[in-house]
Design a protein around this motif. Structure first.
Motif, PDB file in Angstrom:
ATOM      1  N   LEU A  28      -6.568  -0.450   4.130  1.00 15.75           N
ATOM      2  CA  LEU A  28      -6.681  -1.731   3.432  1.00 15.75           C
ATOM      3  C   LEU A  28      -7.059  -2.843   4.395  1.00 15.75           C
ATOM      4  N   LEU A  29      -6.530  -2.771   5.600  1.00 22.09           N
ATOM      5  CA  LEU A  29      -6.897  -3.746   6.629  1.00 22.09           C
ATOM      6  C   LEU A  29      -8.380  -3.618   6.995  1.00 22.09           C
ATOM      7  N   CYS A  30      -8.882  -2.390   7.077  1.00 24.31           N
ATOM      8  CA  CYS A  30     -10.298  -2.166   7.388  1.00 24.31           C
ATOM      9  C   CYS A  30     -11.195  -2.707   6.280  1.00 24.31           C
ATOM     10  N   ARG A  31     -10.807  -2.477   5.029  1.00 18.30           N
ATOM     11  CA  ARG A  31     -11.632  -2.966   3.916  1.00 18.30           C
ATOM     12  C   ARG A  31     -11.701  -4.488   3.915  1.00 18.30           C
ATOM     13  N   GLY A  32     -10.599  -5.138   4.266  1.00 17.50           N
ATOM     14  CA  GLY A  32     -10.621  -6.592   4.349  1.00 17.50           C
ATOM     15  C   GLY A  32     -11.534  -7.094   5.458  1.00 17.50           C
ATOM     16  N   LEU A  33     -11.525  -6.379   6.616  1.00 16.50           N
ATOM     17  CA  LEU A  33     -12.397  -6.780   7.714  1.00 16.50           C
ATOM     18  C   LEU A  33     -13.869  -6.544   7.369  1.00 16.50           C
ATOM     19  N   ARG A  34     -14.157  -5.429   6.692  1.00 23.61           N
ATOM     20  CA  ARG A  34     -15.542  -5.165   6.300  1.00 23.61           C
ATOM     21  C   ARG A  34     -16.034  -6.164   5.254  1.00 23.61           C
ATOM     22  N   ALA A  35     -15.102  -6.712   4.469  1.00 17.20           N
ATOM     23  CA  ALA A  35     -15.480  -7.710   3.472  1.00 17.20           C
ATOM     24  C   ALA A  35     -15.705  -9.086   4.083  1.00 17.20           C
ATOM     25  N   GLY A  36     -15.448  -9.250   5.370  1.00 20.91           N
ATOM     26  CA  GLY A  36     -15.697 -10.517   6.040  1.00 20.91           C
ATOM     27  C   GLY A  36     -14.470 -11.360   6.287  1.00 20.91           C
ATOM     28  N   LEU A  37     -13.291 -10.855   5.976  1.00 22.53           N
ATOM     29  CA  LEU A  37     -12.074 -11.620   6.210  1.00 22.53           C
ATOM     30  C   LEU A  37     -11.698 -11.578   7.684  1.00 22.53           C
ATOM     31  N   PRO A  38     -11.127 -12.645   8.214  1.00 22.12           N
ATOM     32  CA  PRO A  38     -10.580 -12.576   9.584  1.00 22.12           C
ATOM     33  C   PRO A  38      -9.333 -11.698   9.604  1.00 22.12           C
ATOM     34  N   ILE A  39      -8.961 -11.275  10.795  1.00 21.41           N
ATOM     35  CA  ILE A  39      -7.835 -10.353  10.937  1.00 21.41           C
ATOM     36  C   ILE A  39      -6.542 -10.969  10.397  1.00 21.41           C
ATOM     37  N   SER A  40      -6.374 -12.272  10.556  1.00 18.83           N
ATOM     38  CA  SER A  40      -5.148 -12.922  10.062  1.00 18.83           C
ATOM     39  C   SER A  40      -5.077 -12.861   8.541  1.00 18.83           C
ATOM     40  N   GLU A  41      -6.197 -13.123   7.850  1.00 19.65           N
ATOM     41  CA  GLU A  41      -6.197 -13.058   6.391  1.00 19.65           C
ATOM     42  C   GLU A  41      -6.056 -11.616   5.905  1.00 19.65           C
ATOM     43  N   ALA A  42      -6.622 -10.672   6.654  1.00 22.35           N
ATOM     44  CA  ALA A  42      -6.473  -9.266   6.266  1.00 22.35           C
ATOM     45  C   ALA A  42      -5.019  -8.820   6.360  1.00 22.35           C
ATOM     46  N   ILE A  43      -4.294  -9.331   7.366  1.00 23.59           N
ATOM     47  CA  ILE A  43      -2.873  -8.996   7.479  1.00 23.59           C
ATOM     48  C   ILE A  43      -2.085  -9.583   6.307  1.00 23.59           C
ATOM     49  N   VAL A  44      -2.438 -10.795   5.892  1.00 27.21           N
ATOM     50  CA  VAL A  44      -1.779 -11.393   4.727  1.00 27.21           C
ATOM     51  C   VAL A  44      -2.039 -10.557   3.487  1.00 27.21           C
ATOM     52  N   THR A  45      -3.268 -10.048   3.333  1.00 31.49           N
ATOM     53  CA  THR A  45      -3.606  -9.208   2.182  1.00 31.49           C
ATOM     54  C   THR A  45      -2.792  -7.923   2.176  1.00 31.49           C
ATOM     55  N   VAL A  46      -2.647  -7.304   3.346  1.00 31.76           N
ATOM     56  CA  VAL A  46      -1.841  -6.088   3.442  1.00 31.76           C
ATOM     57  C   VAL A  46      -0.390  -6.382   3.088  1.00 31.76           C
ATOM     58  N   GLY A  47       0.130  -7.517   3.533  1.00 33.37           N
ATOM     59  CA  GLY A  47       1.512  -7.874   3.223  1.00 33.37           C
ATOM     60  C   GLY A  47       1.755  -8.039   1.734  1.00 33.37           C
ATOM     61  N   HIS A  48       0.754  -8.505   0.994  1.00 32.78           N
ATOM     62  CA  HIS A  48       0.923  -8.711  -0.452  1.00 32.78           C
ATOM     63  C   HIS A  48       0.683  -7.430  -1.250  1.00 32.78           C
ATOM     64  N   ASP A  49      -0.243  -6.581  -0.795  1.00 33.00           N
ATOM     65  CA  ASP A  49      -0.655  -5.437  -1.604  1.00 33.00           C
ATOM     66  C   ASP A  49       0.037  -4.140  -1.226  1.00 33.00           C
ATOM     67  N   ALA A  50       0.445  -3.977   0.022  1.00 32.48           N
ATOM     68  CA  ALA A  50       1.059  -2.714   0.454  1.00 32.48           C
ATOM     69  C   ALA A  50       2.508  -2.640  -0.022  1.00 32.48           C
ATOM     70  N   PRO A  51       2.992  -1.440  -0.331  1.00 34.33           N
ATOM     71  CA  PRO A  51       4.399  -1.296  -0.744  1.00 34.33           C
ATOM     72  C   PRO A  51       5.332  -1.455   0.443  1.00 34.33           C
ATOM     73  N   ASP A  52       6.583  -1.771   0.137  1.00 35.10           N
ATOM     74  CA  ASP A  52       7.597  -1.887   1.181  1.00 35.10           C
ATOM     75  C   ASP A  52       7.967  -0.494   1.704  1.00 35.10           C
ATOM     76  N   PRO A  53       8.329  -0.366   2.973  1.00 29.56           N
ATOM     77  CA  PRO A  53       8.595  -1.431   3.952  1.00 29.56           C
ATOM     78  C   PRO A  53       7.365  -1.925   4.713  1.00 29.56           C
ATOM     79  N   VAL A  54       6.172  -1.306   4.486  1.00 28.84           N
ATOM     80  CA  VAL A  54       4.974  -1.754   5.197  1.00 28.84           C
ATOM     81  C   VAL A  54       4.635  -3.184   4.816  1.00 28.84           C
TER      82      VAL A  54
END
Length: 336
Positions: free
Chosen positions: A171-197
């Protein structure tokens, strides 16, 4: 009472033998709390040196004091007593954080004292064991049970983390390929990934909002998720920020590698299932047979407990069973 048929000299001998064994277990648990893992510390220090390009600096005292202030009970006498009784509170605090629950050192110490008190009441008042035998048994059991429970909770959370960690990297890779910076990609993973990740990545995002770097936030998470797989992610991000390159491609290869490692581990677990089942059967068979014989003819079996020679035989038998099960467990455990 169980020791009523013993001669006084035999009672003292049995109590000394069993009490010495429980004291040895207590000392082993004490050194487990007191000692750290030197190899793990060196590995962490080396990884931080690689990521920062310099030797590790000592952590600021303000953060440590803020964290310790949350572990206090509010009573100075109790806090001073805990500091004296717990030889390595930082190691214990790290183990408690790995569980994912808000368990402070004071709560853990309180639970340990309650375990010791309840086991002592059960052994001395209900079962009728002598005082010299009930005290070491209650102390050893009271120290051992919370330690095992905390270790089980921490291991269960890490296993749950590793199940979805490769998908989180994808999911982090897909965000980077879509043009998001690494900080925004981490925020996306935090919202979409299940816990505890998701919970851990949300913590990294919150740390970035208050001014911390991405690497520092991830290293804080690595204290709770003490896995080389997670540290690979930190090193990859650190190297990319220093040297440049295609981070999405690097993380994609990392996710593929982690997924293959997990497949190999599951394959080894399936192939070694027969040996693990044999260890369980061989280890539990003497106890099952003792229980069945006790149901069939209790007086015949209780001779082992009423005769001092039987107590020595039980001790030798338990030692041999523990050694055999330990060897079999070591044989089916592989590092990948």
């Amino acid at each position: 009472m169980m020791f009523g048929t013993f001669a006084p000299a035999d009672q003292i001998t049995v109590m000394l033998v069993v009490g010495g064994a429980t004291l040895l277990i207590s000392l082993l648990l004490f050194f487990t709390f007191a000692g750290g893992e030197s190899f793990s510390r060196q590995s962490k220090r080396r990884l931080i040196e690689i990521s920062q390009g310099e030797k590790t600096m000592s952590k600021p005292k303000s953060g440590t004091s803020a964290r310790r202030s949350q572990d206090t009970s509010g009573i100075k006498l109790l806090d001073a007593l805990l500091k004296r009784l717990i030889p390595n509170p930082d190691l214990l605090r790290s183990r408690l954080e790995k569980t994912g629950f808000k368990i402070t050192v004071f709560k853990y110490a309180t639970a340990t004292v309650l375990f010791i008190a309840n086991i002592f009441v059960f052994c001395y008042f209900l079962y009728g064991l002598p005082l010299m035998l009930a005290i070491p048994i209650s102390i050893a059991s009271g120290l051992f049970l919370p330690h095992v429970i905390v270790g089980y909770l921490g291991g269960r959370r890490i296993k749950k983390f590793m199940k979805t960690f490769p998908e989180a990297i994808e999911l982090l890779c897909r965000g980077l390929r879509a043009g998001l910076p690494i900080s925004e990609a981490i925020v996306t993973v935090g919202h979409d990934a299940p816990d505890p990740v998701g919970a851990e990545f949300r913590g990294v995002a919150n740390a970035m909002r208050v001014g911390q770097s991405i690497e520092q936030g991830l290293w804080n998470v690595s204290k709770r998720i003490d896995l080389p797989d997670f540290k690979f992610l930190i090193i990859a991000i650190s190297i990319q920020r220093e040297t440049g390159g295609n981070l999405a491609e690097t993380l994609g290869g990392l996710a593929n590698t982690l997924r293959k490692r997990r497949q190999i581990k599951l394959k080894i677990k399936a192939m070694s299932s027969e040996a693990r089942a044999s260890a369980w059967i061989i280890g539990s068979l003497p106890f099952i047979m003792f229980f069945l014989l006790w149901l069939a003819n209790g007086s015949y079996v209780m001779t082992l407990l009423e005769d001092p020679r039987g107590m020595y035989m039980i001790g030798v038998g338990l030692t041999m069973i523990a050694s055999g099960v330990g060897v079999m467990a070591k044989m089916v455990r592989f590092e990948i």
